[in-house]
Design a protein around this motif. Sequence first.
Motif, mmCIF file in Angstrom:
data_model
loop_
_atom_site.group_PDB
_atom_site.id
_atom_site.type_symbol
_atom_site.label_atom_id
_atom_site.label_comp_id
_atom_site.label_asym_id
_atom_site.label_seq_id
_atom_site.Cartn_x
_atom_site.Cartn_y
_atom_site.Cartn_z
ATOM 1 N N ARG A 178 2.722 4.431 5.629
ATOM 2 C CA ARG A 178 1.845 3.346 5.167
ATOM 3 C C ARG A 178 0.391 3.794 5.150
ATOM 4 O O ARG A 178 -0.368 3.410 4.253
ATOM 5 C CB ARG A 178 2.026 2.109 6.043
ATOM 6 C CG ARG A 178 3.434 1.486 5.981
ATOM 7 C CD ARG A 178 3.978 1.392 4.581
ATOM 8 N NE ARG A 178 5.258 0.687 4.514
ATOM 9 C CZ ARG A 178 6.124 0.823 3.527
ATOM 10 N NH1 ARG A 178 5.866 1.638 2.513
ATOM 11 N NH2 ARG A 178 7.252 0.154 3.528
ATOM 12 N N ARG A 179 -0.007 4.613 6.122
ATOM 13 C CA ARG A 179 -1.381 5.132 6.115
ATOM 14 C C ARG A 179 -1.630 6.056 4.928
ATOM 15 O O ARG A 179 -2.771 6.199 4.483
ATOM 16 C CB ARG A 179 -1.671 5.870 7.425
ATOM 17 C CG ARG A 179 -1.880 4.943 8.620
ATOM 18 C CD ARG A 179 -2.483 5.669 9.798
ATOM 19 N NE ARG A 179 -1.630 6.720 10.306
ATOM 20 C CZ ARG A 179 -0.656 6.534 11.204
ATOM 21 N NH1 ARG A 179 -0.393 5.313 11.667
ATOM 22 N NH2 ARG A 179 0.074 7.546 11.633
ATOM 23 N N ARG A 180 -0.560 6.685 4.424
ATOM 24 C CA ARG A 180 -0.683 7.533 3.232
ATOM 25 C C ARG A 180 -0.581 6.724 1.944
ATOM 26 O O ARG A 180 -0.470 7.284 0.861
ATOM 27 C CB ARG A 180 0.413 8.605 3.261
ATOM 28 C CG ARG A 180 0.206 9.693 4.309
ATOM 29 C CD ARG A 180 -0.809 10.734 3.884
ATOM 30 N NE ARG A 180 -0.367 11.488 2.727
ATOM 31 C CZ ARG A 180 0.352 12.616 2.786
ATOM 32 N NH1 ARG A 180 0.703 13.110 3.965
ATOM 33 N NH2 ARG A 180 0.708 13.251 1.691
ATOM 34 N N ASP A 181 -0.604 5.399 2.076
ATOM 35 C CA ASP A 181 -0.544 4.494 0.927
ATOM 36 C C ASP A 181 0.759 4.578 0.144
ATOM 37 O O ASP A 181 0.792 4.333 -1.063
ATOM 38 C CB ASP A 181 -1.733 4.721 -0.023
ATOM 39 C CG ASP A 181 -3.042 4.254 0.579
ATOM 40 O OD1 ASP A 181 -3.008 3.305 1.383
ATOM 41 O OD2 ASP A 181 -4.092 4.838 0.257
ATOM 42 N N VAL A 182 1.844 4.940 0.838
ATOM 43 C CA VAL A 182 3.173 4.792 0.254
ATOM 44 C C VAL A 182 3.599 3.362 0.569
ATOM 45 O O VAL A 182 3.898 3.021 1.714
ATOM 46 C CB VAL A 182 4.174 5.804 0.847
ATOM 47 C CG1 VAL A 182 5.570 5.566 0.275
ATOM 48 C CG2 VAL A 182 3.724 7.224 0.548
ATOM 49 N N THR A 183 3.597 2.496 -0.444
ATOM 50 C CA THR A 183 3.741 1.060 -0.215
ATOM 51 C C THR A 183 5.098 0.508 -0.637
ATOM 52 O O THR A 183 5.335 -0.700 -0.540
ATOM 53 C CB THR A 183 2.641 0.291 -0.975
ATOM 54 O OG1 THR A 183 2.754 0.582 -2.371
ATOM 55 C CG2 THR A 183 1.259 0.681 -0.480
ATOM 56 N N LEU A 184 6.000 1.346 -1.098
ATOM 57 C CA LEU A 184 7.308 0.858 -1.537
ATOM 58 C C LEU A 184 8.040 0.173 -0.382
ATOM 59 O O LEU A 184 7.943 0.597 0.775
ATOM 60 C CB LEU A 184 8.161 2.027 -2.043
ATOM 61 C CG LEU A 184 7.688 2.756 -3.298
ATOM 62 C CD1 LEU A 184 8.593 3.947 -3.586
ATOM 63 C CD2 LEU A 184 7.660 1.814 -4.490
ATOM 64 N N PRO A 185 8.803 -0.894 -0.674
ATOM 65 C CA PRO A 185 9.626 -1.520 0.365
ATOM 66 C C PRO A 185 10.576 -0.489 0.984
ATOM 67 O O PRO A 185 11.047 0.433 0.302
ATOM 68 C CB PRO A 185 10.416 -2.588 -0.404
ATOM 69 C CG PRO A 185 9.616 -2.849 -1.638
ATOM 70 C CD PRO A 185 8.949 -1.551 -1.979
ATOM 71 N N LEU A 186 10.846 -0.662 2.274
ATOM 72 C CA LEU A 186 11.620 0.322 3.023
ATOM 73 C C LEU A 186 12.888 -0.304 3.597
ATOM 74 O O LEU A 186 12.836 -1.380 4.205
ATOM 75 C CB LEU A 186 10.757 0.870 4.159
ATOM 76 C CG LEU A 186 11.421 1.763 5.209
ATOM 77 C CD1 LEU A 186 11.894 3.073 4.573
ATOM 78 C CD2 LEU A 186 10.446 2.044 6.346
ATOM 79 N N TYR A 187 14.015 0.360 3.388
ATOM 80 C CA TYR A 187 15.266 0.024 4.076
ATOM 81 C C TYR A 187 15.474 1.075 5.162
ATOM 82 O O TYR A 187 15.561 2.271 4.864
ATOM 83 C CB TYR A 187 16.448 0.003 3.101
ATOM 84 C CG TYR A 187 16.409 -1.193 2.182
ATOM 85 C CD1 TYR A 187 17.059 -2.383 2.514
ATOM 86 C CD2 TYR A 187 15.689 -1.158 0.987
ATOM 87 C CE1 TYR A 187 16.992 -3.495 1.680
ATOM 88 C CE2 TYR A 187 15.616 -2.257 0.155
ATOM 89 C CZ TYR A 187 16.275 -3.420 0.513
ATOM 90 O OH TYR A 187 16.196 -4.526 -0.313
ATOM 91 N N VAL A 188 15.532 0.615 6.400
ATOM 92 C CA VAL A 188 15.614 1.531 7.532
ATOM 93 C C VAL A 188 17.069 1.917 7.788
ATOM 94 O O VAL A 188 17.926 1.047 7.984
ATOM 95 C CB VAL A 188 14.999 0.888 8.788
ATOM 96 C CG1 VAL A 188 15.263 1.750 10.019
ATOM 97 C CG2 VAL A 188 13.504 0.703 8.590
ATOM 98 N N GLY A 248 2.473 -5.152 8.250
ATOM 99 C CA GLY A 248 2.212 -4.058 7.315
ATOM 100 C C GLY A 248 3.333 -3.054 7.183
ATOM 101 O O GLY A 248 3.216 -2.078 6.430
ATOM 102 N N ALA A 249 4.447 -3.272 7.894
ATOM 103 C CA ALA A 249 5.525 -2.274 7.888
ATOM 104 C C ALA A 249 6.265 -2.230 6.562
ATOM 105 O O ALA A 249 6.734 -1.178 6.134
ATOM 106 C CB ALA A 249 6.505 -2.561 9.028
ATOM 107 N N GLY A 250 6.379 -3.372 5.923
ATOM 108 C CA GLY A 250 7.052 -3.408 4.621
ATOM 109 C C GLY A 250 8.530 -3.091 4.685
ATOM 110 O O GLY A 250 9.088 -2.538 3.729
#
Length: 278
Positions: A178-188, A248-250
Motif C-alpha cells: 500500500r505504501r508503494r501505491d499498489v491499490t488493487l483489492p487484495l484476497y489474502v 487502508g488495507a484494502g
Amino acid sequence: MGGEGLKALLSSVRYEVLPAKATEEKVLAHVPRDVVVTVTASPVKGLKPTLDLVERLAAHGYRVVPHVPARLLRDDAHLKDVVDRLRQAGVDDVFVPAGDADPPAGVYHGALPVLRRLGELDSPFARVGITGYPESHPLIHDDLTIQAMWDKRAHATYIVSNLCFDARVLGEWVGRIRRRDVTLPLYVGVAGPVQRAKLLAMATKIGVGESTRFLTKHASWFLRFATPGGYSPDRLLARSAEALTAPGAGVAGLHVFTFNQLAETERWRQAALERLGD
C-alpha cells in the motif's frame, strides 16, 4: 477470532481446488453456490483438465475462476482459444500467474505479456487477478515482486496473495504494497484446516513429477502442519485481524487453499462465522 471485519472476510471467500478426478463431486457436495471456486492448472497436465472442470462447474451455477498460467500458453493463438472457450462457458474472471512450467510451453515467460495481450483482445474478462508474495519468492527478490505488481496493476483488477503462515510478515507486506501505491483489492491466501497426512496424499495424487516439485517447493508447509500447534487458520486470522481489517488495507476477502479438503474447509468456515456471530 473476533470482529465484524473478520466475519466480512470469511463471508467473501474463494476456495482454490485442484482439478482431480473427484473435485467436481466434492464441490457439488460441500461448496455453497455463493462461494467462488478457483481451479488451479498443472505444469505437468497442462490447461485441459482446468478448462474441462471450469466448464462443468460453471454449468452447475458456480462462479468459477480458472488459473491461466502464462508459462502453459503456447502462443497468441492458444491464448485466444482459451479466451474463447472460457467466454463461451460464461467465465468473466481469470487468475493469471506466471506459473511453474519449466521450460515454458511457449512464448510467454511471465504474466505481464499475457495481461497486455488480453488488453489487446479488448479485455474479454471483467476481472483479472495477479499474484502477490507475502513470504519471499524462492527465485525473485521481494522488492521485485512488489515492482511486478506495480507493473501489472493497470492490467489487473485484484491481487491474490500466496500462502503465508506468519501474521507479522503478512501484515508488514500489506503495509508495504500500500505504501508503494499498489491499490488493487487484495484476497489474502490462507491454508484451510488441512491435515498433514491429507496434504501428503494430495501431493502424491497430482502426478509423480509434479508431486516431487510440490514437495520440494513447499517442504516448510509440511513442518508447519505436522508440528502440534504449528498452524491453525483461526490463530493466523486472529493474529492478522488488525492488519487485514484496517481501513487502508484494502483486503476484499480470503483465498482459501483447500487442497481439495472441501468438507473440512466449509465446516471450519461455518463454525468460525457462527462464533463471530455470537
